[in-house]
Enzyme design. Structure first.
Site, PDB file in Angstrom:
ATOM      1  N   CYS A   1       0.840  -1.198   0.000  1.00  0.00           N
ATOM      2  CA  CYS A   1       0.000   0.000   0.000  1.00  0.00           C
ATOM      3  C   CYS A   1       0.877   1.251   0.000  1.00  0.00           C
ATOM      4  O   CYS A   1       1.371   1.662   1.058  1.00  0.00           O
ATOM      5  CB  CYS A   1      -0.930   0.003   1.215  1.00  0.00           C
ATOM      6  SG  CYS A   1      -1.978   1.475   1.296  1.00  0.00           S
TER       7      CYS A   1
ATOM      8  N   CYS B   1      -0.357   4.088   2.372  1.00  0.00           N
ATOM      9  CA  CYS B   1      -0.169   3.874   3.800  1.00  0.00           C
ATOM     10  C   CYS B   1       1.296   3.995   4.202  1.00  0.00           C
ATOM     11  O   CYS B   1       1.635   4.659   5.182  1.00  0.00           O
ATOM     12  CB  CYS B   1      -0.666   2.480   4.198  1.00  0.00           C
ATOM     13  SG  CYS B   1      -2.353   2.130   3.744  1.00  0.00           S
ATOM     14  N   ASP B   2       2.155   3.333   3.446  1.00  0.00           N
ATOM     15  CA  ASP B   2       3.535   3.147   3.887  1.00  0.00           C
ATOM     16  C   ASP B   2       4.542   4.055   3.209  1.00  0.00           C
ATOM     17  O   ASP B   2       5.696   4.129   3.632  1.00  0.00           O
ATOM     18  CB  ASP B   2       3.941   1.681   3.663  1.00  0.00           C
ATOM     19  CG  ASP B   2       3.001   0.723   4.386  1.00  0.00           C
ATOM     20  OD1 ASP B   2       2.490   1.104   5.448  1.00  0.00           O
ATOM     21  OD2 ASP B   2       2.764  -0.381   3.885  1.00  0.00           O
TER      22      ASP B   2
END
Length: 526
Positions: free
Chosen positions: A344, A347-348
């Site tokens: 992701c 997200c990361d």
């Protein structure tokens, strides 16, 4: 700090506060502490039931505790909860102030019975669309049980702690200082890990459920649509929901869902769930199907066995199990998952600021990920195993205009390298047949989806890709069993298509039922 429209909304929300609350800050002299103080002062000015205090004694600074005026415990944020976590902040304010969390009564009862001492640290990124579900679930659990406490930590605000724990993906959850889990989890999933007896009790409750007219497995766009259409036909409808929204929950921006010009995956998922709950649908939450028992004859009952041990019965079944990210399947991928191997970028990505990363995959997902990451990291290398990218031309043009992106075609990733604790690079085989090495800090895998159908092998007809074979009415090879969405042979895996296919499958199930001979609905199978 807050926009006037948000102030107005918060003032209305604070009318639901049943008890006075205190925003107790533990500050230092940093710019972020001043920003946090400004936010808390803004919020406290909106209601006489909210008080700001600088009397916090937490070691982690800046941070703040939301507590009732008559209590020393509550919900802690070591973060300035804006972005995706602003909703988590607002819900925490309301729930600590006495507004009941939206958790199923049976789940709330289980949470309240937990005995012990549970302190959770949740590391998040404010750009992560997966993190709020974990934060909100744990915050709600802490309100329901004083033995549970939660601190939400913005990794960008506490980078030394993130580095010391070697955190490279979020959400990352620690329980009493020990790793507990990573990735999206709801209250039922967290509870199942905390309470070993939860699955047995869940199975006992489900054993008493009466048979359904339509039982839907999956709660993404296709499953939610099928549930609404089936319920509107007056059919007794059940929905097995591991998590609402399915793959949509992992989608950041959505701009092609007709009539909604722009939204985000988690927001659309919440709207899908709310729409389903407007109808008389029996939602069987936190459960996964493990086996299908097709009816022995038209009109007899189908059976669905759940991992909890329960078996549900229904006159028709709609399978809308969706898909999951495809893995590379190379050495090192599993070893370094969450330690440099990620799926992701939204997200990361922030954890790789200024670093070198690779994206595996040249379709739309891979190219979009590379474009997104290029604005954060030092350099992106995109690897496509074929001779050309498969993404839309407009995306390819954007990608090639970026100065910190390298595109490698005919580059097959063969190994992810690491030093035992984190990713250090990868090896790929080039078009020349030789192995080449790249020094990297992270690898983002974006190579498409696989249908969630392994549990159906040998029961229904699947194609070579594992997709459920259906006809133009959504019917499978088993009479009375229908399927819809990304798990099927329907081309073009799009949200709007899945919604239409879900509706079609429900209408087909209704048509099937009204054509059955009278009384042809017993006995149950399996």
């Amino acid at each position: 700090m807050l926009q006037e429209s948000i102030r107005t909304q918060l003032e209305a929300y604070f009318a639901n506060l049943a008890a006075p609350i205190v925003l107790e800050a533990s500050l230092d002299g940093s710019d972020k502490a001043r920003e946090m103080q400004a936010l808390l002062e803004d919020v406290s000015a909106l209601s006489d039931k909210v008080t700001f205090s600088e009397a916090g004694i937490a070691d982690r600074r800046p941070s703040f505790l939301i507590r009732r005026e008559d209590s020393r415990s509550g919900v802690t944020f070591a973060a300035i909860p804006m972005g995706h976590e602003f909703t988590s902040f607002v819900l925490a304010l309301l729930q600590v102030g006495g507004h009941p969390p939206k958790i199923a009564p049976a789940t709330a009862e289980q949470i309240g019975r937990l005995a012990g001492d549970f302190h959770f640290d949740v590391f998040v990124s404010l750009s992560c669309q997966n993190c709020p579900e974990v934060v909100q679930a744990l915050n709600a659990m802490s309100v329901l049980n004083p033995a549970i406490s939660v601190t939400t930590i913005d990794g960008a605000l506490f980078q030394e702690e993130v580095a010391a724990r070697n955190i490279m993906t979020v959400p990352q959850i620690y329980l009493n200082g020990v790793p507990f889990g990573s990735g999206r989890m709801d209250a039922d999933q967290i509870l199942a890990k905390l309470d070993a007896d939860a699955p047995r009790r869940a199975a006992e409750r489900l054993r008493d459920l009466a048979p359904f007219d339509v039982l839907i497995v999956g709660s993404g766009p296709a499953g939610a649509s099928a549930a609404v259409y089936a319920a509107r036909k007056g059919l007794r409808t059940g929905l097995v929901a591991d998590r609402f929204g399915g793959q949509v929950m992992d989608t950041a921006g959505i701009e092609n869902f007709i009539s909604i010009r722009e939204t985000e995956g988690p927001r659309l998922s919440a709207q899908l769930e709310a729409h389903v709950r407007d109808y008389e649908v029996e939602i069987i939450a936190g459960q996964r199907a493990k086996e299908l028992f097709p009816a022995a004859s038209p009109g007899a009952m189908h059976g669905i066995a759940l991992e909890s041990g329960a078996i549900l019965h229904s006159r028709t079944v709609i399978l809308a199990t969706g898909a999951h990210w495809r893995q590379l399947g190379v050495p090192g991928e599993e070893t370094y998952r969450t330690k440099g191997v990620a799926y992701c970028p939204h997200c990361d990505g922030p954890f790789y600021k200024g670093k070198r990363v690779a994206v595996a995959g040249g379709g739309n997902s891979g190219v979009e990920a590379a474009i997104d990451l290029a604005g954060i990291v030092g350099h992106v290398t995109l690897l496509q195993r074929g001779s050309k990218l498969k993404a839309d031309r407009v995306l390819q043009d954007k990608l090639r205009s970026l100065p910190n992106v390298t595109v490698l075609t005919e580059a097959l990733t063969t190994r992810i390298e690491g030093d035992g604790s984190k990713v250090t690079g990868l090896t790929y085989r080039g078009g020349d047949g030789q192995d080449h090495s790249l020094a990297l800090d992270g690898v983002f895998v974006q190579i498409g989806l696989l249908p969630n159908t392994d549990w159906l092998r040998g029961t229904l007809s699947l194609n070579a890709f594992g997709e459920i074979e259906i006809d133009d009415h959504g019917a499978t090879s088993a009479p009375g069993v229908f399927a819809a969405g990304d798990a099927t042979t329907t081309p073009y895996k799009q949200i709007v298509i899945a919604v239409g296919e879900g509706a079609k499958s429900a209408l087909s199930a209704f048509d099937y039922l009204i054509r059955l001979p009278t009384g042809a609905d017993l006995p149950p199978a399996a």
